[in-house]
Design a protein around this motif. Structure first.
Motif, PDB file in Angstrom:
ATOM      1  N   GLY A 132      -0.466  -4.957 -13.562  1.00 19.45           N
ATOM      2  CA  GLY A 132       0.655  -5.478 -14.341  1.00 19.45           C
ATOM      3  C   GLY A 132       0.957  -6.930 -14.033  1.00 19.45           C
ATOM      4  N   ASN A 133       2.231  -7.277 -14.153  1.00 22.95           N
ATOM      5  CA  ASN A 133       2.688  -8.661 -14.012  1.00 22.95           C
ATOM      6  C   ASN A 133       3.510  -8.852 -12.750  1.00 22.95           C
ATOM      7  N   VAL A 134       3.220  -9.918 -12.029  1.00 24.57           N
ATOM      8  CA  VAL A 134       4.058 -10.320 -10.901  1.00 24.57           C
ATOM      9  C   VAL A 134       4.961 -11.415 -11.470  1.00 24.57           C
ATOM     10  N   ASP A 135       6.159 -11.010 -11.840  1.00 26.34           N
ATOM     11  CA  ASP A 135       7.081 -11.938 -12.490  1.00 26.34           C
ATOM     12  C   ASP A 135       8.489 -11.756 -11.949  1.00 26.34           C
ATOM     13  N   GLU A 136       9.491 -12.166 -12.712  1.00 30.14           N
ATOM     14  CA  GLU A 136      10.885 -12.087 -12.246  1.00 30.14           C
ATOM     15  C   GLU A 136      11.353 -10.663 -11.984  1.00 30.14           C
ATOM     16  N   ASP A 137      10.642  -9.674 -12.495  1.00 27.69           N
ATOM     17  CA  ASP A 137      11.015  -8.277 -12.258  1.00 27.69           C
ATOM     18  C   ASP A 137      10.391  -7.700 -10.985  1.00 27.69           C
ATOM     19  N   PHE A 138       9.462  -8.443 -10.372  1.00 25.63           N
ATOM     20  CA  PHE A 138       8.837  -7.973  -9.131  1.00 25.63           C
ATOM     21  C   PHE A 138       9.826  -8.118  -7.980  1.00 25.63           C
ATOM     22  N   ARG A 139      10.032  -7.029  -7.259  1.00 25.21           N
ATOM     23  CA  ARG A 139      10.940  -7.039  -6.111  1.00 25.21           C
ATOM     24  C   ARG A 139      10.187  -6.564  -4.873  1.00 25.21           C
ATOM     25  N   PRO A 140      10.138  -7.385  -3.832  1.00 23.31           N
ATOM     26  CA  PRO A 140       9.415  -7.004  -2.613  1.00 23.31           C
ATOM     27  C   PRO A 140       9.866  -5.659  -2.038  1.00 23.31           C
ATOM     28  N   GLU A 141      11.133  -5.334  -2.189  1.00 23.15           N
ATOM     29  CA  GLU A 141      11.627  -4.063  -1.637  1.00 23.15           C
ATOM     30  C   GLU A 141      11.056  -2.840  -2.345  1.00 23.15           C
ATOM     31  N   ASP A 142      10.421  -3.028  -3.503  1.00 21.46           N
ATOM     32  CA  ASP A 142       9.780  -1.914  -4.197  1.00 21.46           C
ATOM     33  C   ASP A 142       8.399  -1.591  -3.620  1.00 21.46           C
ATOM     34  N   VAL A 143       7.884  -2.478  -2.777  1.00 22.44           N
ATOM     35  CA  VAL A 143       6.581  -2.256  -2.152  1.00 22.44           C
ATOM     36  C   VAL A 143       6.791  -1.376  -0.926  1.00 22.44           C
ATOM     37  N   PRO A 144       6.073  -0.270  -0.840  1.00 19.28           N
ATOM     38  CA  PRO A 144       6.272   0.640   0.297  1.00 19.28           C
ATOM     39  C   PRO A 144       5.921  -0.027   1.627  1.00 19.28           C
ATOM     40  N   ALA A 145       6.623   0.366   2.665  1.00 19.78           N
ATOM     41  CA  ALA A 145       6.325  -0.139   4.013  1.00 19.78           C
ATOM     42  C   ALA A 145       4.956   0.378   4.436  1.00 19.78           C
ATOM     43  N   ILE A 146       4.145  -0.519   4.947  1.00 25.08           N
ATOM     44  CA  ILE A 146       2.796  -0.166   5.385  1.00 25.08           C
ATOM     45  C   ILE A 146       2.667  -0.592   6.843  1.00 25.08           C
ATOM     46  N   GLU A 147       2.254   0.338   7.689  1.00 20.58           N
ATOM     47  CA  GLU A 147       2.141   0.044   9.117  1.00 20.58           C
ATOM     48  C   GLU A 147       0.736  -0.384   9.536  1.00 20.58           C
ATOM     49  N   SER A 148      -0.222  -0.334   8.638  1.00 25.00           N
ATOM     50  CA  SER A 148      -1.603  -0.695   8.962  1.00 25.00           C
ATOM     51  C   SER A 148      -1.709  -2.157   9.375  1.00 25.00           C
ATOM     52  N   ALA A 149      -2.691  -2.463  10.210  1.00 26.05           N
ATOM     53  CA  ALA A 149      -2.898  -3.831  10.697  1.00 26.05           C
ATOM     54  C   ALA A 149      -3.473  -4.743   9.616  1.00 26.05           C
ATOM     55  N   GLU A 150      -4.257  -4.171   8.700  1.00 25.97           N
ATOM     56  CA  GLU A 150      -4.857  -4.943   7.616  1.00 25.97           C
ATOM     57  C   GLU A 150      -4.448  -4.328   6.280  1.00 25.97           C
ATOM     58  N   ILE A 151      -4.111  -5.200   5.328  1.00 23.55           N
ATOM     59  CA  ILE A 151      -3.768  -4.728   3.990  1.00 23.55           C
ATOM     60  C   ILE A 151      -4.719  -5.378   2.999  1.00 23.55           C
ATOM     61  N   VAL A 152      -5.434  -4.535   2.255  1.00 21.01           N
ATOM     62  CA  VAL A 152      -6.379  -5.000   1.249  1.00 21.01           C
ATOM     63  C   VAL A 152      -5.755  -4.769  -0.122  1.00 21.01           C
ATOM     64  N   PHE A 153      -5.470  -5.868  -0.816  1.00 21.05           N
ATOM     65  CA  PHE A 153      -4.918  -5.793  -2.161  1.00 21.05           C
ATOM     66  C   PHE A 153      -6.054  -5.893  -3.170  1.00 21.05           C
ATOM     67  N   ASP A 154      -6.219  -4.862  -3.999  1.00 21.80           N
ATOM     68  CA  ASP A 154      -7.182  -4.900  -5.102  1.00 21.80           C
ATOM     69  C   ASP A 154      -6.410  -5.390  -6.330  1.00 21.80           C
ATOM     70  N   LEU A 155      -6.746  -6.581  -6.805  1.00 25.21           N
ATOM     71  CA  LEU A 155      -5.981  -7.237  -7.861  1.00 25.21           C
ATOM     72  C   LEU A 155      -6.671  -7.227  -9.222  1.00 25.21           C
ATOM     73  N   LYS A 156      -7.667  -6.363  -9.400  1.00 25.99           N
ATOM     74  CA  LYS A 156      -8.427  -6.389 -10.655  1.00 25.99           C
ATOM     75  C   LYS A 156      -7.566  -6.104 -11.882  1.00 25.99           C
ATOM     76  N   GLU A 157      -6.469  -5.410 -11.734  1.00 18.86           N
ATOM     77  CA  GLU A 157      -5.609  -5.086 -12.875  1.00 18.86           C
ATOM     78  C   GLU A 157      -4.364  -5.976 -12.950  1.00 18.86           C
ATOM     79  N   LEU A 158      -4.335  -7.041 -12.160  1.00 14.15           N
ATOM     80  CA  LEU A 158      -3.233  -8.001 -12.236  1.00 14.15           C
ATOM     81  C   LEU A 158      -3.376  -8.767 -13.547  1.00 14.15           C
ATOM     82  N   LYS A 159      -2.346  -8.739 -14.367  1.00 17.01           N
ATOM     83  CA  LYS A 159      -2.418  -9.369 -15.690  1.00 17.01           C
ATOM     84  C   LYS A 159      -1.887 -10.793 -15.695  1.00 17.01           C
ATOM     85  N   SER A 160      -0.792 -11.038 -14.991  1.00 15.81           N
ATOM     86  CA  SER A 160      -0.219 -12.384 -14.962  1.00 15.81           C
ATOM     87  C   SER A 160       0.712 -12.517 -13.776  1.00 15.81           C
TER      88      SER A 160
END
Length: 163
Positions: free
Chosen positions: A31-59
């Motif tokens: 989807g879109n990372v825009d004014e509606d994106f809120r960091p608090e909606d991202v679940p807490a992750i305790e892992s040491a490394e975070i891999v973001f797959d962005l193939k479906e990022l639209k804008s």
């Protein structure tokens, strides 16, 4: 003068945790990372490394980028960040906006713009970062006619994220 009504389809931001353990978490972003994106909606992750797959990022826009950086600086400050399957728009923004790719972050793979002169079409070609040497785009064949395509950006600028 003819006025044509244009419709913009909003694509809601979605995040999906695919795999998670103490060492690494794989997260799909769409989807879109825009004014509606809120960091608090991202679940807490305790892992040491975070891999973001962005193939479906639209804008993404400036408000969304600011919130994304806030998320990285607060929720993920001590983690290694890896981006994979970055669309070209993400690469362009990483090259412009400090903090979008954290100091300890890396880009594993991305889409890059190419142009086929023969069929007069633009293509996005998947590239692994390890295949870039000396800020030169790897050769790519046109998917339609197999002719050699041209890299459709200024290599030095486009690959500046490799510093």
């Amino acid at each position: 003068l003819q006025i044509v009504k244009s419709e913009v389809t909003a694509t809601k931001f979605m995040i999906k945790v695919i795999q998670k353990n103490a060492q690494s978490a794989q997260i799909e972003v769409s989807g879109n990372v825009d004014e509606d994106f809120r960091p608090e909606d991202v679940p807490a992750i305790e892992s040491a490394e975070i891999v973001f797959d962005l193939k479906e990022l639209k804008s993404l826009n400036s408000c969304g980028i600011r919130s994304w950086i806030t998320m990285l600086e607060t929720q993920m400050a001590a983690k290694k960040i890896v981006y994979q399957n970055c669309p070209a728009i993400m690469i362009q923004q990483i090259n412009l906006v400090q903090g979008l790719l954290p100091q300890s972050g890396q880009i594993q793979s991305f889409m890059a713009p190419y142009f086929c002169e023969k069929c007069d079409k633009e293509y996005s070609i998947f590239i692994n970062t390890k295949d870039i040497s000396g800020n030169k785009a790897p050769a790519a064949k046109c998917p339609a006619d197999a002719s050699e395509m041209e890299f459709d950006a200024i290599e030095k600028q486009f690959f500046s994220f490799l510093k």
